[in-house]
Enzyme design. Structure first.
Site, PDB file in Angstrom:
ATOM      1  N   ASN A  64      49.864  47.593  37.573  1.00  0.00           N
ATOM      2  CA  ASN A  64      48.690  46.877  38.060  1.00  0.00           C
ATOM      3  C   ASN A  64      47.638  47.877  38.545  1.00  0.00           C
ATOM      4  OD1 ASN A  64      50.683  47.234  40.197  1.00  0.00           O
ATOM      5  ND2 ASN A  64      49.498  45.886  41.505  1.00  0.00           N
ATOM      6  N   GLU A  74      44.209  47.631  40.770  1.00  0.00           N
ATOM      7  CA  GLU A  74      43.362  46.785  41.608  1.00  0.00           C
ATOM      8  C   GLU A  74      41.933  47.298  41.664  1.00  0.00           C
ATOM      9  OE1 GLU A  74      46.819  45.070  44.571  1.00  0.00           O
ATOM     10  OE2 GLU A  74      45.365  46.463  45.395  1.00  0.00           O
ATOM     11  N   CYS A  98      46.720  42.931  36.047  1.00  0.00           N
ATOM     12  CA  CYS A  98      48.168  42.963  36.266  1.00  0.00           C
ATOM     13  C   CYS A  98      48.848  43.969  35.345  1.00  0.00           C
ATOM     14  CB  CYS A  98      48.763  41.583  36.015  1.00  0.00           C
ATOM     15  SG  CYS A  98      48.164  40.292  37.112  1.00  0.00           S
ATOM     16  N   GLU A 111      51.459  43.552  33.415  1.00  0.00           N
ATOM     17  CA  GLU A 111      51.816  42.999  32.113  1.00  0.00           C
ATOM     18  C   GLU A 111      50.617  43.022  31.161  1.00  0.00           C
ATOM     19  OE1 GLU A 111      54.096  40.680  35.339  1.00  0.00           O
ATOM     20  OE2 GLU A 111      52.134  41.619  35.105  1.00  0.00           O
ATOM     21  N   CYS A 135      52.824  36.464  36.568  1.00  0.00           N
ATOM     22  CA  CYS A 135      51.942  35.379  37.000  1.00  0.00           C
ATOM     23  C   CYS A 135      51.611  34.497  35.790  1.00  0.00           C
ATOM     24  CB  CYS A 135      50.671  35.932  37.639  1.00  0.00           C
ATOM     25  SG  CYS A 135      49.506  36.670  36.469  1.00  0.00           S
ATOM     26  N   CYS A 167      49.401  36.114  33.060  1.00  0.00           N
ATOM     27  CA  CYS A 167      50.113  37.076  32.223  1.00  0.00           C
ATOM     28  C   CYS A 167      51.034  36.367  31.234  1.00  0.00           C
ATOM     29  CB  CYS A 167      50.905  38.054  33.086  1.00  0.00           C
ATOM     30  SG  CYS A 167      49.838  39.256  33.904  1.00  0.00           S
TER      31      CYS A 167
END
Length: 138
Positions: A48, A50, A59, A61, A93, A96
């Site tokens: 990930n 940010e 993310c 993935e 999530c 993803c």
């Protein structure tokens, strides 16, 4: 995982754990790593990343899938995902899951704890009744 030996699964899990260590997460302090197994046996990792503008965070993935696509891969068989939560298995999530479905429904998913233990599941199980390219005639 059908057709994949245990050594390849262990390698996939180990690489997702290493990817987690590369995460850039100064705001959430919630590192996530992912490793995707391509149909031809390559393993592509992501973490990930940010951003101060939280909506721009990507993310692990999605980082891995975008990296794999940029490297020319379009067919995948498995993904391993890990975070720092020790007492339960955590899945991707919803966003993803939807991105992964774009590249097929037959993914094996390894939900991995920080100690390397994992639970095998499937993308179909994680995202039942998914909207997919098939719904658009593709």
């Amino acid at each position: 995982m059908a057709g994949t030996d245990n050594a390849k699964v262990k390698e996939l899990v180990l690489k997702c754990m290493h990817a987690r260590e590369m995460a850039y997460c100064p705001y959430s302090r919630f590192p996530v790593g992912a490793a995707i197994l391509t149909a031809d046996g390559a393993i592509i990792t992501g973490c990930n990343v940010e951003n101060a503008s939280f909506g721009l965070t990507v993310c692990a993935e999605r980082t891995a899938i975008q990296r794999a696509v940029a490297e020319g891969h379009r067919k995948f068989s498995a993904i391993a995902v890990t975070c720092d939560i020790k007492d339960s298995f955590v899945g991707p999530c919803g966003a993803c899951r939807q991105v992964l479905i774009e590249f097929g429904t037959d993914w094996v998913v390894y939900l991995t704890k920080p100690d390397g233990s994992y639970k095998e599941t499937s993308l179909k199980e994680l995202l039942p009744l998914a909207f997919s390219p098939a719904h658009l005639g593709h």
